[in-house]
Design an enzyme around this catalytic site. Sequence first.
Site, PDB file in Angstrom:
ATOM      1  N   ASN A 144       0.772  11.339   1.974  1.00 20.88           N
ATOM      2  CA  ASN A 144      -0.173  11.947   2.909  1.00 20.88           C
ATOM      3  C   ASN A 144      -0.125  13.456   3.095  1.00 20.88           C
ATOM      4  O   ASN A 144      -0.644  13.953   4.088  1.00 20.88           O
ATOM      5  CB  ASN A 144      -0.023  11.274   4.274  1.00 20.88           C
ATOM      6  CG  ASN A 144      -0.825   9.991   4.360  1.00 20.88           C
ATOM      7  OD1 ASN A 144      -1.940   9.928   3.860  1.00 20.88           O
ATOM      8  ND2 ASN A 144      -0.270   8.955   4.956  1.00 20.88           N
TER       9      ASN A 144
ATOM     10  N   ASP B 298     -10.428   7.291   3.227  1.00 24.19           N
ATOM     11  CA  ASP B 298     -10.307   6.869   4.622  1.00 24.19           C
ATOM     12  C   ASP B 298     -11.682   6.750   5.268  1.00 24.19           C
ATOM     13  O   ASP B 298     -11.819   6.212   6.362  1.00 24.19           O
ATOM     14  CB  ASP B 298      -9.467   7.883   5.418  1.00 24.19           C
ATOM     15  CG  ASP B 298      -7.982   7.717   5.137  1.00 24.19           C
ATOM     16  OD1 ASP B 298      -7.612   6.731   4.461  1.00 24.19           O
ATOM     17  OD2 ASP B 298      -7.183   8.558   5.594  1.00 24.19           O
TER      18      ASP B 298
ATOM     19  N   LYS C 197       0.884  -1.180   0.000  1.00 23.54           N
ATOM     20  CA  LYS C 197       0.000   0.000   0.000  1.00 23.54           C
ATOM     21  C   LYS C 197       0.911   1.216   0.000  1.00 23.54           C
ATOM     22  O   LYS C 197       1.655   1.432   0.960  1.00 23.54           O
ATOM     23  CB  LYS C 197      -0.893  -0.035   1.243  1.00 23.54           C
ATOM     24  CG  LYS C 197      -1.766   1.200   1.422  1.00 23.54           C
ATOM     25  CD  LYS C 197      -2.670   1.016   2.638  1.00 23.54           C
ATOM     26  CE  LYS C 197      -3.437   2.271   3.002  1.00 23.54           C
ATOM     27  NZ  LYS C 197      -4.153   2.120   4.271  1.00 23.54           N
ATOM     28  N   TRP C 198       0.873   1.990  -1.069  1.00 27.30           N
ATOM     29  CA  TRP C 198       1.803   3.119  -1.260  1.00 27.30           C
ATOM     30  C   TRP C 198       1.059   4.413  -0.931  1.00 27.30           C
ATOM     31  O   TRP C 198       0.213   4.856  -1.701  1.00 27.30           O
ATOM     32  CB  TRP C 198       2.295   3.126  -2.709  1.00 27.30           C
ATOM     33  CG  TRP C 198       3.310   4.167  -3.051  1.00 27.30           C
ATOM     34  CD1 TRP C 198       3.148   5.518  -3.042  1.00 27.30           C
ATOM     35  CD2 TRP C 198       4.656   3.934  -3.497  1.00 27.30           C
ATOM     36  NE1 TRP C 198       4.304   6.147  -3.452  1.00 27.30           N
ATOM     37  CE2 TRP C 198       5.243   5.189  -3.741  1.00 27.30           C
ATOM     38  CE3 TRP C 198       5.419   2.791  -3.716  1.00 27.30           C
ATOM     39  CZ2 TRP C 198       6.556   5.333  -4.210  1.00 27.30           C
ATOM     40  CZ3 TRP C 198       6.720   2.940  -4.187  1.00 27.30           C
ATOM     41  CH2 TRP C 198       7.277   4.198  -4.413  1.00 27.30           C
ATOM     42  N   ASP C 199       1.413   5.006   0.195  1.00 24.03           N
ATOM     43  CA  ASP C 199       0.672   6.175   0.671  1.00 24.03           C
ATOM     44  C   ASP C 199       1.395   7.476   0.313  1.00 24.03           C
ATOM     45  O   ASP C 199       2.606   7.481   0.008  1.00 24.03           O
ATOM     46  CB  ASP C 199       0.507   6.060   2.196  1.00 24.03           C
ATOM     47  CG  ASP C 199      -0.834   6.599   2.666  1.00 24.03           C
ATOM     48  OD1 ASP C 199      -1.393   7.460   1.969  1.00 24.03           O
ATOM     49  OD2 ASP C 199      -1.304   6.165   3.736  1.00 24.03           O
TER      50      ASP C 199
ATOM     51  N   CYS D 181      -2.537   5.054  -2.506  1.00 21.30           N
ATOM     52  CA  CYS D 181      -3.334   5.675  -1.446  1.00 21.30           C
ATOM     53  C   CYS D 181      -2.764   7.065  -1.263  1.00 21.30           C
ATOM     54  O   CYS D 181      -1.563   7.287  -1.436  1.00 21.30           O
ATOM     55  CB  CYS D 181      -3.188   4.849  -0.171  1.00 21.30           C
ATOM     56  SG  CYS D 181      -3.941   5.614   1.278  1.00 21.30           S
TER      57      CYS D 181
HETATM   58  C1  GLA Z   1      -3.371   7.484   5.540  1.00 18.46           C
HETATM   59  C2  GLA Z   1      -4.114   6.346   4.875  1.00 18.46           C
HETATM   60  C3  GLA Z   1      -4.661   5.405   5.912  1.00 18.46           C
HETATM   61  C4  GLA Z   1      -3.531   4.877   6.763  1.00 18.46           C
HETATM   62  C5  GLA Z   1      -2.754   6.041   7.371  1.00 18.46           C
HETATM   63  C6  GLA Z   1      -1.502   5.561   8.070  1.00 18.46           C
HETATM   64  O1  GLA Z   1      -4.232   8.299   6.239  1.00 18.46           O
HETATM   65  O2  GLA Z   1      -5.133   6.836   4.065  1.00 18.46           O
HETATM   66  O3  GLA Z   1      -5.364   4.349   5.314  1.00 18.46           O
HETATM   67  O4  GLA Z   1      -2.692   4.079   5.980  1.00 18.46           O
HETATM   68  O5  GLA Z   1      -2.355   6.979   6.389  1.00 18.46           O
HETATM   69  O6  GLA Z   1      -0.757   6.601   8.592  1.00 18.46           O
END
Ligand code: GLA
Length: 775
Positions: free
Chosen positions: A476, A541, A472-474, A519
């Site tokens: 943020n 989320d 899962k590549w985030d 993500c």
């Molecule tokens: C983001 C992602 C979440 C989770 C958090 C972890 O908010 O959307 O699903 O992985 O980061 O910090």
Amino acid sequence: MIFYKNNIFCLSTTNTSYVIRIDETKHVLLEYYGNKINEQVSFEALFNKWSFGVGSSIINDKSLSKSASLDLLTLEVSTPGKGDYNSPSLILKNKNGYVYDFLFEKYEINKNPKKLMHLPSPFDMDEELVIFLQDKGSKISLELHYVLSLQSDVISRNIVIKNTSKDDVNILKAMSMELTINNNDYEVINLYGGWSGECKKEISPIKHGTLINDSKNGSSSNRHNPFFMVKNKEATLNYGEVLAFNLVYSGNHYESIERNFVDQVRIETGISPYCFDYLLKVGEVFETPFEVMTYSNNGINGASQNMHNFINNHIVNKNFKNIERPILVNNWEATTFDFNENKLLKIAKIASNCGIELFVLDDGWFKGRDNDNAGLGDYEVNKKKLPHGLDGLAKRINKLGMKFGLWFEPEMVNADSDLYRAHPDYIVKHPDFVPSEGRNQFCLDLTKKEVQDYIILNVNNVISSANISYVKWDYNRPISDFYIDNGKSGEFFYRYILGLYRILKEITIKNKDVLFEGCSSGGNRFDLGMLCYFPQTWASDNTDALERNYIQSGLYLGYPLSTIGAHVSDAPSHSVLRNTPFDTRFNVASFGDLGYELDLTDCSPIEIKAIKEQVKFYKEHRKLLQYGNFYQFSFMEKENHSEWMVLSNDKKEAIIGYFNGLQKINPSVTFLTGEDFNDDWTYKITVRHQEHNLKEFGGFINTQTSVHLNPQGLLLNEISKRKTMSGETETYTVSGSMLNSRAIKLKQEWSGTGFDDSVRLLGDFGSRLYYIKKV
Ligand code: GLA
């Protein structure tokens, strides 16, 4: 198929035609886009016929035409300075300024369309037309590319600028696509939103002036997705004229829709001109990303299905083309940062017992990462939480019969990290400002090769350190403080995306069996560029079933179900503290790539039993739910209920989801809506069985039991963990024509007067899935 005769190009897909004409002044014009037409007849009837300029319009070149005013022509590319006062799709600037006029030189038809050099391209496309133009003044060259996918009725377009002049030139705006059509009572549907509220549908009329849908935060963004539709006002979900567009790009994008004084609608799409200024030196080439467009006369669903078909067959990373996606469990909402190996294995054991196939370890697995203040940028495992390392954990998960997946956020760094201490120069920052933090982190500067190399090396090392099947590549936070030295900051956003694509390409090529899920705090980067590398994206989320209904319904307009990560989570939902039925959370998530994201160790025996049944149902119908032809028959926000359907290609089976909003008193008769079934076939309809939680009934339960139960009491609470009330059974044998005619009436909905097997109790946010199979 591409047909050329007498300066006319007719680009035909299975159901559509796009007719381009080179006029007497050598400008490239669009004369028709719509239902497929017969190429054997004369095209003249299709032309826009302007014999005189309107009012004081500027005539482009009197020696060639006495009437050709660029202001009125349906140009395929336009520039300032020669009489077109609509928005130009290309703005260049060299030592002589802004005036350009690109004229037709030659064309080429390629049976094997070429890929772009640095940007992702659709693959396995059928045919390509390239129109070569040159600017009269500077001698800069321009190519207009049209690449066809016949079966999905999609044309991908981009432009390529070659600096064949003697001087350097600055590109200030270079749209991938310009399309000018005559207004036909058009309105626009676009997807706007924010964190946890992505992809809300908005319908706006096209008024005189310009409507803009764009992003400026460095990614395709959750503010305005690059996907949008232009539809005739009367077009419905299943009938009428709808055009749909999307950009194969993950950075700042821009879509403008301008209606002018003669009611022409000019649509432009491409990289956002916001803070964009690209120096193209003599001899250099600039490629714009592909815009994809489709036309359908079968309403919104028709255009959506074309896009779904195109994305599944020409966009999504080829290694995962039409491959069924695993059911996963993710520990984020269950534990956030607070976990250890023991806790994870407890969740995993239950998950495996329920038939879940993949365990995903989310944020918090690396050194220093006990909250979101520290650790990003470093890749060393936190041995306190995971004493046997990732490898040890993966092996234990594998032993339970599940695959193992891992969360990453490689584009970011915390100030409190070894990487930042060693390389403060790696972050995006401006020399005149203290860099601003977002979620306590900085963006790494992906325009720099050494930063790209650091990420590629470290992500690859971690992936090869354990049996990792999924990532899962985030991503943020949005970008701030953007800067490139030597006055090149106008190239920052574009070069960031080029850097990102280089990283994604290298990592996905090296790990071709690893399933990547994009993500960005949910769906902040849900776009076709990312899908070229990562076959699926975490949509939001927000996992509340009602909110997800809105979000997924918006996404479905442009994106296929196989690309949408959708999880069953706890209730009340962490995002809105709303309670929705457990089965509805599954029913919504089943129209996507199913996952569970709740603490399974807290689930009651009844919930675990429900999960087992849900997982079994999903596995039985996974291909249909991920890859079936998708239809929406109503929108929740408009009608207080929504209906979604997936129909197999051979029309032999389907699933219809019915989702209730708020429970109504005196509900009306409910019909089961279908479409495109074979009229002459016989089908059997069966409702997926659901059980009711006793607490749903409150004090009403006492009308059904011999002992009195306090609705707020401990006893009912305890019983409800083990006992349920059976929901209705409902089965019909019907003809396809009945399904297509909205003729099937379902059992009476709960009306507050009685409850047994003849009553469909939905309640607030209740839902059902109906499985339909050819007999
Ligand atoms: C983001 C992602 C979440 C989770 C958090 C972890 O908010 O959307 O699903 O992985 O980061 O910090």
